[in-house]
Scaffold this active site. Structure first.
Site, mmCIF file in Angstrom:
data_model
loop_
_atom_site.group_PDB
_atom_site.id
_atom_site.type_symbol
_atom_site.label_atom_id
_atom_site.label_comp_id
_atom_site.label_asym_id
_atom_site.label_seq_id
_atom_site.Cartn_x
_atom_site.Cartn_y
_atom_site.Cartn_z
ATOM 1 N N LYS A 16 0.823 -1.266 -0.017
ATOM 2 C CA LYS A 16 0.240 0.038 -0.043
ATOM 3 C C LYS A 16 0.978 1.323 0.057
ATOM 4 C CE LYS A 16 -2.166 -0.743 3.860
ATOM 5 N NZ LYS A 16 -1.651 -2.207 4.366
ATOM 6 N N ARG A 91 -9.174 1.032 9.247
ATOM 7 C CA ARG A 91 -9.059 -0.286 9.540
ATOM 8 C C ARG A 91 -9.973 -1.137 10.370
ATOM 9 N NH1 ARG A 91 -3.115 0.600 9.312
ATOM 10 N NH2 ARG A 91 -1.847 -1.380 9.903
ATOM 11 N N ARG A 130 11.688 -6.116 4.947
ATOM 12 C CA ARG A 130 11.401 -4.615 4.723
ATOM 13 C C ARG A 130 12.034 -3.920 5.595
ATOM 14 N NH1 ARG A 130 5.133 -2.392 4.889
ATOM 15 N NH2 ARG A 130 5.291 -3.255 7.010
ATOM 16 N N ARG A 164 11.495 -1.883 11.227
ATOM 17 C CA ARG A 164 10.598 -1.460 12.164
ATOM 18 C C ARG A 164 10.407 -2.519 13.258
ATOM 19 N NH1 ARG A 164 5.460 0.119 8.794
ATOM 20 N NH2 ARG A 164 4.313 -0.948 10.284
ATOM 21 N N ARG A 175 0.017 -8.896 13.757
ATOM 22 C CA ARG A 175 -0.731 -7.983 12.509
ATOM 23 C C ARG A 175 -1.683 -8.515 11.830
ATOM 24 N NH1 ARG A 175 4.254 -5.181 10.467
ATOM 25 N NH2 ARG A 175 2.563 -3.531 9.741
HETATM 26 P P1 AMP Z 1 0.981 0.467 9.672
HETATM 27 O O1 AMP Z 1 2.288 1.424 9.588
HETATM 28 O O2 AMP Z 1 0.051 0.997 8.597
HETATM 29 O O3 AMP Z 1 1.258 -0.788 9.498
HETATM 30 O O4 AMP Z 1 0.697 0.868 11.310
HETATM 31 C C1 AMP Z 1 1.504 0.750 12.299
HETATM 32 C C2 AMP Z 1 0.808 0.600 13.735
HETATM 33 O O5 AMP Z 1 0.134 1.619 13.676
HETATM 34 C C3 AMP Z 1 -0.415 -0.600 13.493
HETATM 35 O O6 AMP Z 1 -0.044 -2.029 13.778
HETATM 36 C C4 AMP Z 1 -1.529 0.098 14.673
HETATM 37 O O7 AMP Z 1 -0.959 -0.194 15.958
HETATM 38 C C5 AMP Z 1 -1.326 1.458 14.369
HETATM 39 N N1 AMP Z 1 -2.441 1.926 13.306
HETATM 40 C C6 AMP Z 1 -2.017 2.431 12.297
HETATM 41 N N2 AMP Z 1 -3.314 2.878 11.412
HETATM 42 C C7 AMP Z 1 -4.186 2.339 12.423
HETATM 43 C C8 AMP Z 1 -5.520 2.330 12.210
HETATM 44 N N3 AMP Z 1 -6.389 3.049 11.232
HETATM 45 N N4 AMP Z 1 -6.306 1.915 13.483
HETATM 46 C C9 AMP Z 1 -5.657 1.477 14.403
HETATM 47 N N5 AMP Z 1 -4.462 1.495 14.321
HETATM 48 C C10 AMP Z 1 -3.599 1.787 13.523
#
Ligand code: AMP
Length: 222
Positions: A16, A91, A130, A164, A175
């Protein structure tokens, strides 16, 4: 050209963020990544950043209220002139419903939702490889797109390319389970609204970009 408002859906590691970065320039869009917004809050040590740190590192989701507030604020900062790609938000169904309400209040709407499809084995392979630059957000992969010098960002030149904490193997399983349980229902939600476009994310990135570009070109012009 009227601003286009889009969502990119898909499991973690489906590309994404990478695809959003690739198409943003072409279509005068801004990528609004919820994960990046939260990581920025952590980096500057804000109150929000401190509240979400442990939840993020465990691979679980932060609260719907918090993330919705943060993302609507980001949309407001952007204004209506420039389009956006929401990456990582919404999400959950409550987030999707709050977003719909928030956009309606602002006289805005969604032009398209792109869902990137990828199987679990490939997701795990991509996530474990990654690497990201914590300074400028550029993304790499040790297997197929490494930075020229290990640990140093090709784009900004800083020694800030890391894995990360939530990309480590033990957290990835959580996740993915969180994604299946809480985010997959959104696919049907947007399908019912007639704005969902499914794209096979297992093909080379340039091809995925081509397919997404065609969707964006047509979005909002019906
Ligand atoms: P990502 O980089 O999009 O995988 O986001 C990293 C982390 O941020 C996720 O595993 C969640 O803990 C938090 N996070 C990001 N976007 C959301 C969302 N829309 N709702 C809830 N938690 C989020």
């Amino acid at each position: 050209m009227a601003a286009k408002w889009l969502i990119f859906l898909g499991p973690p590691g489906s590309g994404k963020g990478t695809q959003a970065q690739r198409v943003c320039g072409k279509f005068e869009l801004t990528q609004l990544s919820s994960g990046d917004v939260l990581r920025h809050e952590r980096q500057i040590g804000s109150d929000i950043g401190n509240r979400v740190a442990a939840i993020m590192d465990s691979g679980q989701l932060v609260s719907d209220e918090l993330i919705t507030g943060v993302m609507l604020a980001a949309i407001d900062r952007l204004g209506r002139e420039r389009g956006f790609i929401l990456d990582g938000f919404p999400r959950t169904l409550p987030q999707a419903e709050s977003l719909a309400g928030g956009l309606r209040e602002r006289g805005m709407h969604l032009d398209a939702v792109v869902d990137l499809l990828l199987d679990d084995e490939e997701i795990i392979r991509r996530i474990e490889g990654r690497r990201v630059c914590v300074e400028c957000g550029a993304t790499y992969n040790v297997s197929f797109l490494p930075p020229k010098v290990e640990g140093v960002c090709d784009k900004c030149g800083r020694p800030s390319v890391i894995q990360r904490p939530d990309d480590r193997r033990d957290v990835v399983a959580t996740r993915l389970a969180t994604y299946r349980r809480q985010t997959v229902p959104l696919i049907e939600y947007y399908e019912r609204q007639g704005c969902l476009h499914v794209v096979d994310a297992s093909v080379p990135a340039a091809e995925v970009e081509e397919r997404i570009s065609r969707i964006i070109e047509r979005a909002g012009s019906a």
